[in-house]
Design an enzyme around this catalytic site. Structure first.
Site, PDB file in Angstrom:
ATOM      1  N   LYS A   1       3.649  -1.591  17.122  1.00 41.45           N
ATOM      2  CA  LYS A   1       3.522  -0.964  15.780  1.00 41.45           C
ATOM      3  C   LYS A   1       2.927   0.682  15.941  1.00 41.45           C
ATOM      4  CE  LYS A   1       3.862  -0.126  11.133  1.00 41.45           C
ATOM      5  NZ  LYS A   1       2.953  -0.580  10.183  1.00 41.45           N
TER       6      LYS A   1
ATOM      7  N   GLY B   1      -2.327  -2.989  -3.178  1.00 39.59           N
ATOM      8  CA  GLY B   1      -1.574  -1.739  -3.116  1.00 39.59           C
ATOM      9  C   GLY B   1       0.063  -2.001  -2.585  1.00 39.59           C
TER      10      GLY B   1
ATOM     11  N   SER C   1       2.564   6.433   4.789  1.00 42.30           N
ATOM     12  CA  SER C   1       1.375   6.161   4.013  1.00 42.30           C
ATOM     13  C   SER C   1       0.327   7.250   4.131  1.00 42.30           C
ATOM     14  CB  SER C   1       0.790   4.682   4.217  1.00 42.30           C
ATOM     15  OG  SER C   1       0.361   4.733   5.749  1.00 42.30           O
TER      16      SER C   1
ATOM     17  N   GLY D   1      -7.321  -5.686  -1.783  1.00 42.59           N
ATOM     18  CA  GLY D   1      -6.584  -4.440  -1.631  1.00 42.59           C
ATOM     19  C   GLY D   1      -5.206  -4.676  -2.085  1.00 42.59           C
TER      20      GLY D   1
END
Lengths: 308, 308
Positions: free
Chosen positions: B188, B12, B258, B10
Site C-alpha cells: 500500500k 469518516g 486523503s 473514526g
C-alpha cells in the site's frame, strides 16, 4: 591603453547592475533592452545597491542589436531560456576579435555563444549576487556581488581575461579571474540548485528554507549531491564549500531567488541550464543525483502546470 | 453462530463506508463520531458508493467512547495523527477477548493499539480505496474499496481473521485476509508514498501526476525506492507491483488523496505514519530512500509553513 567597450545583452538585475557600474565609471557601455527600452532611453538607469545608490540619467540604450556598435566585450546577461536569440544578437554587438563574456546561471550555457563566435572567443562566469529588477530600468542590488569568470576553452588566466577583470575592478565591481571555469560553475550550482530549486518547490524564501530543520537538512543533502556530481565530472570543489554555502545562506538577507521570481511572475524558469544540464553531465560520468533529479522533475511539472 | 459486533472509531471516508456497509447488512455496529455526532445521530449516515448508494436513517452514534458497548471487533479508522487518543477509547469499545482491527494508512500504525490491548489482540489492514467525506455523515466512495488485513503479531491466517473477513464479505465489502501484514502495508505504501506525497508537494491530482511525463517518471522512481525499501526490510513484494501501481493510477478516477485533502483543509498530514516510519524502518535495515526522504522533508516544511 584604450579601454574595452562593452555591450550588455539583457539589462536586468545582473546586466543593469554591472553595466551601470561600468558606465558610471566612464566606460563606453551599450545596453540592449527589451521591455524597458522606452523607459531607459527616456529616464536612464536607476540602481539601488549596497555598493552605493546611483542614477544614470542618460545611457546608450537600444531595442535592436543591429543598431548597436560592435564592442570589444559583449556581456551575455539574458535568461538562458532566451539563448535562441543569440545568433541574431552576438554578431552585431561583438567586433571582429572581440570576446563574449557569458554571465548566465547554470552549466553548459556558453555552448550557444561558442557556436556563434567560436569557443576561443568565449569567456564564462558566475555572479554571486542578490539583485532583482524592481521596476523598469530600476535595479535593487541587496547583497554580495562578486563575479568570478574565466576562459571557456582553456584552463588558464589569459591577458584578455585579466584586462577585463582589472577594468571591472576599476569600476568598483568585485571581480576575480579563474583558470577553472568548470569549478566556478559547479561551485555556483551548489547554491543555485538547492536554493533556486527549493524556493520554488517549497514556495519559500531562502531564509524560510534555512530556518526550518527539515528544509535545512534537505538543502544540505542536495548541496552534497551537487558536490559529488562535480567530482564525478572531474571538477574539484573543496569539501569546505558545502558548509560555507549553507553558512552564507543563513547569513544572507531574506532573498527571493531569480527562479522564484520568474515562477511567481509567470515566466519560464531556467530549469535546463541550472538543473537539466548538470544532471546530464553527472549522468554521462556515471553519477546519479536522485534529489537533484527529483527537484528537476518537480519543477518541470510546476512549469508545465503553470502553463509554460 | 453469533455474529461479531463492531465498534467504528473514526467514522469518516473509511469508517463511515465500511461501518455503513456492515450496518446495512444487519450487523450490530456502533459509530464513534466527533464533529459529525449531532448530524449523524439526527439524520443518520448517507453513502454514495460505486457499490450502490444508500442511506441509513438511524445508526448507533456516540460522541463518547465510555457510552459505547464493548464490541467484539473495534475498527480503528481515525487519522494516525490522533492515535494519542486511543488509550482513552479502545478499552471501552473492545470487549475482553475482543480484537482491534487497525485500518490506518502507513507503517507501524498498530503500535499504539498493541500497547493498549496487547499485540496478540491486534489485526491490521490496508484499504485500497478512493473515498472522501463530502459533508457531515456523508461519504462519497468513488473507486476501488478492497480491504486486505491480517494478524499483527504472527504470519498466519487465523480463524478469527477469517471470520471477520467472511463477515465483511457477507456485507458486500471486498475483503481479503493475508498471512503477511508487512507485505500488505508495504504494498500500500507503494501507492501512498508517491501519490499522497506528490499530490501535496506538486499541488496536483493523481491524474495530473500520471499525465505529465516528468511527474510520472518521478512517481515511478519513488515507487521503485519503496519497493526496494520493502525488500531491505525483508518484505517481498513482487516486482510486477511497480507497473501495476502506476497502471492502476492511470486508470483511476481523478482523485484527491486523503493527504491532499487534509493539507488543503488545513489539517495535519499523516507524515509520520506514511513517510517517516517507512523511512526509519528502511534506514534501520541499512537502506536509504533519498527521494522518499526528500518528499518527507518537503512535506514537513509545508506542514510547518501552513502553521501546524
Amino acid at each position: 591603453m584604450k579601454r574595452n567597450s562593452y555591450a550588455i545583452i539583457g539589462s536586468g538585475a545582473l546586466g543593469g547592475l554591472y553595466g551601470g557600474m561600468l558606465a558610471k565609471a566612464g566606460f563606453d557601455v551599450h545596453f540592449l533592452l527589451n521591455s524597458d527600452y522606452q523607459h531607459v532611453s527616456e529616464q536612464g538607469l536607476k540602481v539601488q545597491s549596497t555598493w552605493g545608490d546611483f542614477h544614470l540619467p542618460q545611457v546608450n540604450a537600444y531595442d535592436n542589436a543591429a543598431a548597436m556598435p560592435a564592442c570589444d566585450v559583449t556581456i551575455v546577461a539574458l535568461k538562458t531560456v532566451r539563448n535562441h536569440l543569440l545568433p541574431d544578437l552576438l554578431p552585431a554587438t561583438t567586433r571582429e576579435g572581440g570576446v563574449v563574456l557569458v554571465l548566465q546561471n547554470g552549466l553548459g550555457v556558453e555552448v550557444e555563444s561558442a557556436a556563434i563566435v567560436g569557443e576561443d572567443r568565449v569567456l564564462g562566469g558566475c555572479c554571486f549576487l542578490c539583485s532583482n529588477k524592481v521596476g523598469p530600468g530600476h535595479i535593487h542590488h541587496m547583497d554580495f556581488g562578486r563575479i568570478v569568470f574565466g576562459e571557456y576553452s582553456r584552463q588558464e588566466i589569459t591577458p584578455r581575461a585579466q584586462t577585463i577583470c582589472d577594468e571591472l575592478n576599476s569600476a568598483n565591481i568585485d571581480a576575480q579571474v579563474s583558470a577553472d571555469l568548470g569549478a566556478v560553475r559547479w561551485r555556483k550550482l551548489m547554491w543555485n540548485i538547492p536554493f533556486n530549486g527549493l524556493s520554488v518547490a517549497l514556495n519559500a524564501s531562502t531564509k524560510e528554507i534555512v530556518d526550518t530543520p527539515s528544509s535545512f537538512a534537505l538543502a544540505d543533502a542536495i548541496i552534497r549531491e551537487v558536490h559529488q556530481g562535480a567530482a564525478a565530472c572531474g571538477v574539484d570543489v573543496p569539501e569546505s564549500a558545502i558548509a560555507k554555502t549553507m553558512g552564507n545562506t543563513v547569513k544572507m538577507v531574506p532573498y527571493d531567488s531569480s527562479m522564484r521570481i520568474d515562477y511567481l511572475n509567470g515566466r519560464p524558469m531556467e530549469l535546463q541550464a541550472i538543473l537539466g544540464n548538470p544532471l546530464a553531465a553527472a549522468k554521462a560520468s556515471g553519477h546519479e543525483m536522485p534529489r537533484v533529479e527529483m527537484l528537476y522533475q518537480s519543477l518541470q511539472f510546476m512549469d508545465k502546470a503553470a502553463g509554460k
